[in-house]
Design a protein around this motif. Structure first.
Motif, mmCIF file in Angstrom:
data_model
loop_
_atom_site.group_PDB
_atom_site.id
_atom_site.type_symbol
_atom_site.label_atom_id
_atom_site.label_comp_id
_atom_site.label_asym_id
_atom_site.label_seq_id
_atom_site.Cartn_x
_atom_site.Cartn_y
_atom_site.Cartn_z
ATOM 1 N N PHE A 33 7.533 89.647 30.779
ATOM 2 C CA PHE A 33 6.401 89.076 30.506
ATOM 3 C C PHE A 33 5.326 89.524 31.219
ATOM 4 C CE2 PHE A 33 8.653 85.417 28.618
ATOM 5 C CZ PHE A 33 9.440 85.031 29.625
ATOM 6 N N TYR A 35 1.363 88.792 32.099
ATOM 7 C CA TYR A 35 -0.244 87.993 31.729
ATOM 8 C C TYR A 35 -0.601 88.187 32.222
ATOM 9 C CZ TYR A 35 2.985 83.707 30.508
ATOM 10 O OH TYR A 35 4.467 83.361 30.094
ATOM 11 N N GLN A 37 -4.680 87.301 34.063
ATOM 12 C CA GLN A 37 -5.412 86.338 34.516
ATOM 13 C C GLN A 37 -7.171 86.082 34.933
ATOM 14 O OE1 GLN A 37 -4.012 84.895 38.210
ATOM 15 N NE2 GLN A 37 -4.341 82.315 38.074
ATOM 16 N N LEU A 43 -4.550 81.740 32.501
ATOM 17 C CA LEU A 43 -3.642 83.315 32.232
ATOM 18 C C LEU A 43 -2.996 83.012 30.635
ATOM 19 C CD1 LEU A 43 -1.069 81.306 34.946
ATOM 20 C CD2 LEU A 43 -1.399 83.639 34.125
ATOM 21 N N LEU A 45 -0.898 85.336 27.672
ATOM 22 C CA LEU A 45 0.029 86.028 27.509
ATOM 23 C C LEU A 45 -0.114 87.103 26.913
ATOM 24 C CD1 LEU A 45 3.235 86.419 27.647
ATOM 25 C CD2 LEU A 45 3.002 85.019 24.891
ATOM 26 N N PHE A 91 -0.603 89.842 35.615
ATOM 27 C CA PHE A 91 1.143 89.708 36.140
ATOM 28 C C PHE A 91 2.187 89.801 34.964
ATOM 29 C CE2 PHE A 91 -0.117 87.500 40.162
ATOM 30 C CZ PHE A 91 -1.301 86.922 39.798
ATOM 31 N N GLU A 102 13.756 79.265 35.369
ATOM 32 C CA GLU A 102 12.320 79.610 35.305
ATOM 33 C C GLU A 102 12.346 81.113 35.449
ATOM 34 O OE1 GLU A 102 13.603 78.876 39.758
ATOM 35 O OE2 GLU A 102 10.576 80.392 39.478
ATOM 36 N N ALA A 103 10.843 81.629 34.859
ATOM 37 C CA ALA A 103 10.000 82.920 34.981
ATOM 38 C C ALA A 103 9.853 82.765 36.844
ATOM 39 C CB ALA A 103 9.412 82.485 34.222
ATOM 40 N N PHE A 105 7.098 85.535 38.997
ATOM 41 C CA PHE A 105 6.138 85.816 38.890
ATOM 42 C C PHE A 105 6.101 87.302 39.749
ATOM 43 C CE2 PHE A 105 3.571 84.696 36.098
ATOM 44 C CZ PHE A 105 4.002 83.448 34.991
ATOM 45 N N GLY A 106 5.469 88.760 39.799
ATOM 46 C CA GLY A 106 5.342 89.334 40.460
ATOM 47 C C GLY A 106 4.126 89.196 41.323
ATOM 48 N N GLN A 107 3.265 89.562 42.069
ATOM 49 C CA GLN A 107 2.440 89.702 42.861
ATOM 50 C C GLN A 107 1.053 89.664 42.705
ATOM 51 O OE1 GLN A 107 2.995 88.546 46.558
ATOM 52 N NE2 GLN A 107 4.394 87.827 45.641
ATOM 53 N N PHE B 34 6.422 72.596 33.074
ATOM 54 C CA PHE B 34 6.879 73.056 34.347
ATOM 55 C C PHE B 34 5.868 72.834 34.991
ATOM 56 C CE2 PHE B 34 10.318 76.259 33.104
ATOM 57 C CZ PHE B 34 10.958 76.026 31.979
ATOM 58 N N TYR B 36 4.195 74.826 37.726
ATOM 59 C CA TYR B 36 3.932 77.109 38.950
ATOM 60 C C TYR B 36 2.181 75.921 40.186
ATOM 61 C CZ TYR B 36 6.981 79.303 36.332
ATOM 62 O OH TYR B 36 8.467 79.759 35.698
ATOM 63 N N ASN B 41 -4.353 84.699 46.515
ATOM 64 C CA ASN B 41 -3.748 86.755 46.574
ATOM 65 C C ASN B 41 -2.264 86.369 46.043
ATOM 66 O OD1 ASN B 41 -6.349 87.334 46.464
ATOM 67 N ND2 ASN B 41 -5.851 87.169 49.046
ATOM 68 N N GLN B 42 -1.490 85.758 45.954
ATOM 69 C CA GLN B 42 0.321 86.094 45.103
ATOM 70 C C GLN B 42 -0.129 85.566 43.874
ATOM 71 O OE1 GLN B 42 2.997 83.573 47.918
ATOM 72 N NE2 GLN B 42 1.605 83.444 49.515
ATOM 73 N N GLY B 43 1.730 85.855 42.946
ATOM 74 C CA GLY B 43 2.107 85.260 41.742
ATOM 75 C C GLY B 43 2.152 84.160 41.725
ATOM 76 N N LEU B 44 2.793 83.372 40.950
ATOM 77 C CA LEU B 44 3.046 82.008 40.773
ATOM 78 C C LEU B 44 5.061 82.165 41.333
ATOM 79 C CD1 LEU B 44 0.949 83.075 38.515
ATOM 80 C CD2 LEU B 44 1.508 81.039 37.514
ATOM 81 N N LEU B 46 7.654 78.624 41.066
ATOM 82 C CA LEU B 46 8.028 77.630 40.148
ATOM 83 C C LEU B 46 7.933 76.291 41.373
ATOM 84 C CD1 LEU B 46 9.251 75.779 37.477
ATOM 85 C CD2 LEU B 46 11.558 76.017 38.448
ATOM 86 N N LYS B 49 10.588 71.518 37.282
ATOM 87 C CA LYS B 49 10.414 71.353 36.322
ATOM 88 C C LYS B 49 10.893 69.858 35.326
ATOM 89 C CE LYS B 49 14.913 74.090 36.613
ATOM 90 N NZ LYS B 49 14.828 75.187 36.226
ATOM 91 N N LEU B 103 5.982 81.554 28.531
ATOM 92 C CA LEU B 103 5.096 80.153 28.876
ATOM 93 C C LEU B 103 4.041 80.050 28.231
ATOM 94 C CD1 LEU B 103 6.444 80.568 32.621
ATOM 95 C CD2 LEU B 103 6.744 77.990 31.259
ATOM 96 N N PHE B 105 0.025 78.470 30.026
ATOM 97 C CA PHE B 105 -0.006 77.635 30.873
ATOM 98 C C PHE B 105 -1.530 77.102 30.767
ATOM 99 C CE2 PHE B 105 1.853 79.321 34.246
ATOM 100 C CZ PHE B 105 3.028 80.720 33.585
#
Lengths: 114, 115
Positions: A33, A35, A37, A43, A45, A91, A102-103, A105-107, B34, B36, B41-44, B46, B49, B103, B105
């Motif tokens: 995926f 995304y 932001q 967020l 898609l 993302f 769960e998905a 996510f990268g940074q 879910f 999250y 400065n980071q990703g999401l 989980l 759920k 997802l 959000f």
């Protein structure tokens, strides 16, 4: 596993330039995926792939955006030409086949177009 | 189509106080739900759920959420927050039986824990 890996972490470019964002999903995950932001839109898609095939690209803003997944371990999101309104954090996320997993996510890549 | 509403954009709270972050959803089909969390400065990541079974689900760090089908809600709660819980929290859904895996959000709630 190292998780979802995105590069670069930060990108600053001038309006009109081409930008390519890269993503390596977690090995064994077959859904990927992209995304975006932003403060204004939250967020969103952009597109998602299943088994390397684009399934839903209805979130891609316009023709300036394109995404590819040439194999199971790599995907790119390209913006050409870039505009200031494309500034956002992008993302990439990946997950296994089942919807109830769960998905991850990268940074993220923070893109600034000046 | 699905939509997720998080009415509170920011929730300030003192350390060790309880907190509730609200989430309501709209969908023509049943959904998986879910929460999250996104640290600066980071990703999401989980948090927890709900897929089926018990409507109360818990995370390893003390958060819990309860699925209420009649209210179409999935509010997140913690009885006593810590400074380290300061982050942005996103509620999200995936529709069942459609094959869609992406997802959707909510707009996020920024939890600010003050000493």
């Amino acid at each position: 596993d190292a998780g979802v890996i995105q590069s670069p972490r930060h990108e600053v470019t001038e309006m009109g330039q081409e930008v390519t964002l890269r993503c390596k999903p977690i090995s064994g995950h077959n859904s990927l995926f992209w995304y975006r932001q932003t403060m204004m839109r939250g967020l969103e898609l952009l597109i998602y792939f299943n088994n390397n095939v684009p399934i839903d690209d209805s979130g891609m803003p316009e023709d300036r955006f394109s995404a590819k997944m040439p194999n199971a371990s790599f995907s790119t999101l390209k913006i050409q030409p870039s505009e200031p309104r494309d500034s956002a954090v992008y993302f990439c996320a990946s997950s296994r086949e089942n919807m109830n997993t769960e998905a991850f996510f990268g940074q993220g890549t923070r893109l600034t177009v000046v | 189509a699905q939509s997720v509403t998080q009415l509170d954009s920011q929730v300030p709270v003192f350390e060790e106080a309880p907190v509730e972050l609200r989430c309501n959803y709209s969908s023509s089909v049943s959904v998986y739900l879910f929460w999250y969390v996104q640290y600066p400065n980071q990703g999401l990541q989980l948090l927890l759920k709900y897929l089926s079974g018990s409507t109360l689900v818990e995370s390893i760090n003390g958060f819990e959420a309860e699925f209420n089908k009649s209210q179409t809600s999935f509010h997140l709660r913690k009885p006593s927050v810590h400074i380290s819980d300061t982050a942005e929290y996103f509620c999200a859904v995936i529709p069942l039986d459609t094959g869609r895996r992406a997802l959707t959000f909510g707009s996020g709630t920024r939890l600010q824990v003050q000493p």
